[in-house]
Scaffold this active site. Structure first.
Site, short mmCIF file in Angstrom:
data_model
loop_
_atom_site.label_atom_id
_atom_site.label_comp_id
_atom_site.label_asym_id
_atom_site.label_seq_id
_atom_site.Cartn_x
_atom_site.Cartn_y
_atom_site.Cartn_z
N HIS A 26 11.37 -55.12 22.05
CA HIS A 26 11.42 -54.49 23.27
C HIS A 26 11.06 -53.02 23.16
CE1 HIS A 26 13.44 -53.04 26.95
NE2 HIS A 26 14.16 -54.19 27.21
N GLU A 42 6.91 -55.24 26.00
CA GLU A 42 7.55 -56.10 25.18
C GLU A 42 7.10 -57.29 24.86
OE1 GLU A 42 11.44 -56.50 27.19
OE2 GLU A 42 11.15 -54.37 28.39
C1 BG6 Z 1 13.87 -55.51 30.25
C2 BG6 Z 1 14.43 -56.55 31.41
O1 BG6 Z 1 13.48 -56.61 29.13
O2 BG6 Z 1 15.31 -54.81 29.75
C3 BG6 Z 1 14.91 -55.60 32.56
O3 BG6 Z 1 13.15 -57.18 31.85
C4 BG6 Z 1 16.19 -54.97 31.98
O4 BG6 Z 1 15.55 -56.64 33.58
C5 BG6 Z 1 15.88 -54.09 30.68
O5 BG6 Z 1 16.56 -54.12 32.89
C6 BG6 Z 1 16.91 -53.14 30.06
O6 BG6 Z 1 18.01 -54.01 29.80
P1 BG6 Z 1 19.19 -53.52 29.08
O7 BG6 Z 1 20.15 -54.56 28.94
O8 BG6 Z 1 18.84 -52.82 27.83
O9 BG6 Z 1 19.53 -52.48 30.23
#
Ligand code: BG6
Length: 312
Positions: A171, A284
């Site tokens: 990510h 990602e």
């Molecule tokens: C992304 C998702 O990968 O991560 C989003 O597609 C999400 O929907 C984002 O809001 C962040 O997620 P988190 O759990 O780290 O706040």
């Protein structure tokens, strides 16, 4: 400086003089620092999360929230969190954390190596008992390698006796001059699942992508990536303000998530810092949604992300 016992033990066992050192970081936990002629990389042991990548001929490639802290029980906002063994919400159990089990959990350092111009640290994480529908014997290994680019290899091994449905992502939060001025190439003519579309009750339709991806509102899309003859996908971030391009290449991946929360979601998340949403975009490298992989008993899968920054 070497502080806590854990950090000192890691340094004693895995440090490599002049190339790889463990130290306590202001974020609040041990980090591995990789150094070579190609630049520097910093990886937190919590989450095996890369926090910094500075190539020798460029500035910081990754974004970490200025208000981020390790050890809060939540994943640190920024760098490269590892989402595993599910991406997004758990498929059947809303009490489980989003993006899997490992991004806020300590990993084991199992090996470090330096060969010619490559420096690598290897982390491991294994399920000892069944959790959230995932069997004991499911394990992950993450190699972080600094060479002419930054490479992450996430290997999943299913040593259990049952098949496992795997979704996952590396990510990556990429630092940008201003998100309103960037574009991402590589998805033209591809289709995407719009995670912001209202739920339909049936399988959501895939949307077509016309030109480059640009950012003037919240964007949360899972693209079906184009894969070349060598099995590789490439998305390229064009950043005029920082006068650079960053290529994110994937292997073992048929989906790429592109995300920026924009104003309202940034306020809801609360951990981005002032105007933080303008300073990054996430590209990602994934196996998400339509790209889930089924690992039979004894099966394995490797997901690779390669990040390369070029001036101009
Ligand atoms: C992304 C998702 O990968 O991560 C989003 O597609 C999400 O929907 C984002 O809001 C962040 O997620 P988190 O759990 O780290 O706040």
């Amino acid at each position: 400086m070497i502080g806590s016992t854990t950090t000192r033990a890691l340094q004693d066992e895995f440090g490599i003089s002049g190339t790889l050192a463990f130290r306590d970081h202001a974020f609040g936990g041990p980090v591995a620092e990789l150094t070579s002629v190609h630049g520097t990389v910093m990886v937190a042991v919590q989450g095996a999360q890369v926090l910094s990548y500075v190539p020798s001929d460029n500035g910081e490639v990754l974004w970490v929230s200025p208000v981020a802290r390790l050890g809060t029980g939540k994943a640190l906002r920024g760098g490269i969190p590892v989402c595993w063994p599910w991406f997004g919400p758990h498929p059947g159990d809303t009490s489980q954390p989003a993006h899997g089990l490992v991004r806020a959990s300590p990993w084991r350092v199992v090996e470090t190596a330096a060969h010619e111009d490559l420096v690598r640290v290897r982390f491991a994480w294994a399920l000892q008992e069944p959790v959230a529908g995932c069997p004991a014997g499911l394990s992950a290994q993450l190699d972080v390698t600094l060479g002419a680019d930054l490479q992450l290899d996430l290997m999943t091994v299913n040593a259990s006796s049952e098949a496992v449905e795997l979704t996952q992502a590396l990510h990556t939060y990429l630092r940008v001059g201003d998100v309103g001025g960037i574009s991402v190439n590589g998805f033209e003519g591809q289709s995407y699942l719009d995670q912001l579309a209202p739920p339909t009750g049936t399988h959501p339709a895939l949307e077509p992508q016309a030109g480059p991806t640009v950012f003037d509102r919240e964007v949360d899309r899972i693209y079906a990536t184009r894969i070349d003859a060598a099995g590789r996908s490439v998305a390229t971030l064009i950043d005029p303000a920082l006068a650079r391009r960053i290529a994110v290449s994937g292997e073992g991946s048929g989906s790429t998530v592109v995300w920026n929360p924009w104003i309202a979601k940034a306020a809801r998340l609360g951990d981005l810092g002032p105007d933080g949403y303008r300073q990054f975009v996430c590209i990602e490298t994934a196996n998400a949604a339509f790209d889930a992989r089924t690992l039979p008993a004894g099966g394995s899968h490797r997901l690779t992300a390669i990040i390369h920054a070029v001036n101009g």
